[in-house]
Design a protein around this motif. Structure first.
Motif, short mmCIF file in Angstrom:
data_model
loop_
_atom_site.label_atom_id
_atom_site.label_comp_id
_atom_site.label_asym_id
_atom_site.label_seq_id
_atom_site.Cartn_x
_atom_site.Cartn_y
_atom_site.Cartn_z
N LEU A 14 14.16 0.80 2.36
CA LEU A 14 15.56 0.67 2.75
C LEU A 14 15.68 1.10 4.21
O LEU A 14 15.19 2.16 4.58
CB LEU A 14 16.44 1.58 1.88
CG LEU A 14 17.93 1.63 2.27
CD1 LEU A 14 18.61 0.30 1.96
CD2 LEU A 14 18.64 2.78 1.56
N ARG A 15 16.33 0.26 5.01
CA ARG A 15 16.52 0.57 6.43
C ARG A 15 17.94 0.20 6.88
O ARG A 15 18.43 -0.87 6.53
CB ARG A 15 15.51 -0.21 7.29
CG ARG A 15 14.05 0.19 7.08
CD ARG A 15 13.78 1.58 7.59
NE ARG A 15 12.36 1.95 7.54
CZ ARG A 15 11.83 2.71 6.58
NH1 ARG A 15 12.58 3.16 5.59
NH2 ARG A 15 10.55 3.01 6.62
N ASP A 16 18.56 1.10 7.64
CA ASP A 16 19.79 0.74 8.34
C ASP A 16 19.45 -0.35 9.35
O ASP A 16 18.47 -0.22 10.09
CB ASP A 16 20.36 1.94 9.09
CG ASP A 16 20.86 3.03 8.16
OD1 ASP A 16 20.72 2.89 6.93
OD2 ASP A 16 21.39 4.04 8.66
N VAL A 17 20.27 -1.41 9.40
CA VAL A 17 20.02 -2.51 10.33
C VAL A 17 21.30 -2.81 11.09
O VAL A 17 22.30 -3.25 10.49
CB VAL A 17 19.51 -3.77 9.61
CG1 VAL A 17 19.31 -4.91 10.62
CG2 VAL A 17 18.22 -3.50 8.86
N ILE A 18 21.28 -2.56 12.39
CA ILE A 18 22.40 -2.91 13.27
C ILE A 18 21.80 -3.44 14.57
O ILE A 18 21.14 -2.71 15.31
CB ILE A 18 23.31 -1.70 13.59
CG1 ILE A 18 23.88 -1.09 12.30
CG2 ILE A 18 24.44 -2.12 14.52
CD1 ILE A 18 24.65 0.20 12.52
N CYS A 26 18.09 -4.34 3.82
CA CYS A 26 18.88 -4.09 5.02
C CYS A 26 20.23 -3.50 4.64
O CYS A 26 21.09 -4.20 4.09
CB CYS A 26 19.09 -5.39 5.80
SG CYS A 26 17.57 -6.28 6.17
N TYR A 27 20.40 -2.22 4.93
CA TYR A 27 21.68 -1.55 4.66
C TYR A 27 22.67 -2.02 5.73
O TYR A 27 22.48 -1.80 6.92
CB TYR A 27 21.49 -0.04 4.71
CG TYR A 27 22.61 0.77 4.10
CD1 TYR A 27 23.86 0.23 3.85
CD2 TYR A 27 22.41 2.11 3.78
CE1 TYR A 27 24.86 0.98 3.29
CE2 TYR A 27 23.42 2.87 3.23
CZ TYR A 27 24.64 2.32 2.98
OH TYR A 27 25.63 3.08 2.44
N THR A 28 23.74 -2.67 5.28
CA THR A 28 24.64 -3.38 6.19
C THR A 28 25.80 -2.55 6.72
O THR A 28 26.33 -2.85 7.78
CB THR A 28 25.23 -4.61 5.48
OG1 THR A 28 25.93 -4.15 4.31
CG2 THR A 28 24.13 -5.58 5.07
N TYR A 29 26.27 -1.57 5.95
CA TYR A 29 27.45 -0.77 6.33
C TYR A 29 28.65 -1.66 6.62
O TYR A 29 29.33 -1.52 7.64
CB TYR A 29 27.14 0.14 7.53
CG TYR A 29 26.14 1.20 7.20
CD1 TYR A 29 26.48 2.29 6.39
CD2 TYR A 29 24.82 1.11 7.64
CE1 TYR A 29 25.55 3.26 6.06
CE2 TYR A 29 23.89 2.08 7.32
CZ TYR A 29 24.25 3.15 6.53
OH TYR A 29 23.33 4.11 6.19
N ASN A 30 28.92 -2.57 5.68
CA ASN A 30 30.08 -3.45 5.85
C ASN A 30 31.35 -2.60 6.02
O ASN A 30 31.43 -1.50 5.49
CB ASN A 30 30.25 -4.36 4.64
CG ASN A 30 30.73 -3.60 3.42
OD1 ASN A 30 29.98 -2.82 2.84
ND2 ASN A 30 31.97 -3.82 3.03
N ALA A 31 32.29 -3.14 6.73
CA ALA A 31 33.58 -2.50 7.05
C ALA A 31 33.42 -1.37 8.06
O ALA A 31 34.23 -1.25 8.98
CB ALA A 31 34.31 -2.00 5.81
N LEU A 32 32.40 -0.52 7.91
CA LEU A 32 32.17 0.52 8.91
C LEU A 32 31.64 -0.10 10.21
O LEU A 32 31.86 0.44 11.29
CB LEU A 32 31.18 1.55 8.37
CG LEU A 32 31.69 2.38 7.18
CD1 LEU A 32 30.57 3.19 6.57
CD2 LEU A 32 32.84 3.29 7.60
N VAL A 33 30.90 -1.20 10.08
CA VAL A 33 30.55 -2.04 11.24
C VAL A 33 31.50 -3.22 11.23
O VAL A 33 31.63 -3.90 10.20
CB VAL A 33 29.09 -2.54 11.15
CG1 VAL A 33 28.78 -3.51 12.29
CG2 VAL A 33 28.13 -1.36 11.16
#
Length: 387
Positions: A276-280, A359-366
């Motif tokens: 699992l990885r944060d992806v931005i 891919c951790y997307t962080y929808n809404a926060l991004v």
């Protein structure tokens, strides 16, 4: 390597969450569904392998508003053509395993064989203790705490897991365990229809049941488990042919778990495993870091660190945690420009190659428009190097 989008669906920006009780706002939930629909349709068109959702309940704060991942799977599968849909995961100690098996089998048929199946143990006591209250002694089990609560949770998880697999692979189901008896006892069933056209009855007494439908995929959909961080979990996954998804953790812990999985499964190190990885991805490293501060780092401090999820990154010799910049340089987060993310992913793969990246997307926060561009850039400019 395969790539999957992973959603713990947030329904608000940092400002909207900090205003309080964001989870109660129907307008934010509707916006989340619209934005995820666009993101997942884009991922489907690009070629991402799958999309996955978690299970949590009572999240009035606005993080992880994802109480039924199978229903979300079906909703987004009906809008797409080829992308797989799954769960990371259904919390088995708090679930009825027969219903879980039925639901995923139905999902598999309704999506034309695009279902994945993911199962978790559950760590949030606010909801696990309530939802699992009829399973005596089962509570949420915190990562890295190996106590009686953890042992009971694991026992319930493993028994329910085996029942799910039996539902999918055996024509008629019987089971005698600590938590479940199937059938539940001497159950009268003298229906002539079953005698003529069914099975499972002897002398008017029910002896077995048949769980239908069976999955479209044989013997069952691919199996995943988030977010494996203990040797016991890794051994279980290796024995059961489950793909474990590892969170970011210090190389000492990482190396041990990869080695255990390889030893037990008989595969090369990293084969059959994922991370699992944060992806931005943004136009500049500075912009990406600013977005990460209001998404991954904000959610991490507010929601994940209190449950102990950051501890695995600490140096076991010194107790020191890496800085955000070190996390990226070492490949524990894919945050920055395309070039920076390429270097980060190369660092991760050099240290330990794996088959999957979630891919951790962080929808809404991004913001949605930035996340759409990030999803596209990762697939078109980063993934070709690793496929």
């Amino acid at each position: 390597m395969k790539a999957s989008l992973f959603y713990l669906p947030s329904i608000g920006s940092r400002a909207e969450i900090e205003a309080g009780m964001a989870g109660m706002r129907g307008d934010l939930y509707q916006r989340m569904l619209r934005e995820l629909s666009e993101q997942i349709r884009l991922a489907d068109e690009l070629g991402y392998d799958s999309v996955s959702f978690t299970e949590h309940h009572f999240h009035i704060e606005g993080f992880e508003v994802s109480n039924n991942p199978v229903l979300l799977d079906l909703y987004f599968a009906m809008q797409t053509k080829r992308i797989r849909v799954g769960q990371l995961g259904i919390v088995l100690p708090a679930a009825n395993p027969i219903r879980v098996a039925e639901d995923i089998a139905m999902l598999d048929h309704m999506t034309g064989g695009r279902a994945c199946a993911g199962f978790a143990r559950g760590y949030q006591r606010r909801w696990v203790d309530i939802m699992a209250q009829q399973a005596h002694g089962i509570h949420g089990a915190l990562p890295n705490q190996h106590d009686e609560i953890d042992a009971a949770n694991r026992a319930a998880f493993e028994e329910n897991f085996r029942i799910v697999k039996k539902c999918w692979t055996e024509e008629m189901l019987t089971h005698e365990g600590k938590f479940w008896r199937i059938p539940a006892g001497p159950t009268p069933w003298a229906l002539d229809t079953t005698e003529k056209w069914g099975k499972g009855v002897e002398g008017g007494i029910l002896k077995a049941v048949g769980v239908v439908p069976k999955p479209l995929q044989k013997p069952h959909p691919p199996l995943f488990q988030p977010f494996a961080s203990s040797e016991s979990t890794i051994r279980f996954c290796a024995k059961e042919d489950v793909t474990p998804i590892l969170p970011a953790m210090h190389p000492v812990h990482e190396e041990k778990l990869y080695s255990v999985y390889a030893e037990v499964s008989g595969r090369p190190k990293g084969a059959g495993m994922g991370v699992l990885r944060d992806v931005i991805i943004a136009d500049t490293d500075e912009q990406a870091m600013a977005l990460w501060r209001d998404s991954g780092q904000f959610a991490g401090r507010a929601w994940f660190e209190p449950f102990g999820f950051r501890k695995g990154l600490a140096d076991p010799a010194t107790g020191r945690y890496p800085t955000p910049e070190e996390i990226i340089a070492q490949g524990y987060a894919y945050v920055g420009t395309v070039d920076t993310v390429l270097r980060a992913m190369e660092a991760s793969q050099r240290r330990q190659p794996v088959d999957w990246t979630f891919c951790y997307t962080y929808n809404a926060l991004v913001p949605h428009d930035i996340l759409m561009r990030s999803i596209e850039a990762f697939w078109t400019k980063v993934m070709p190097r690793f496929q």
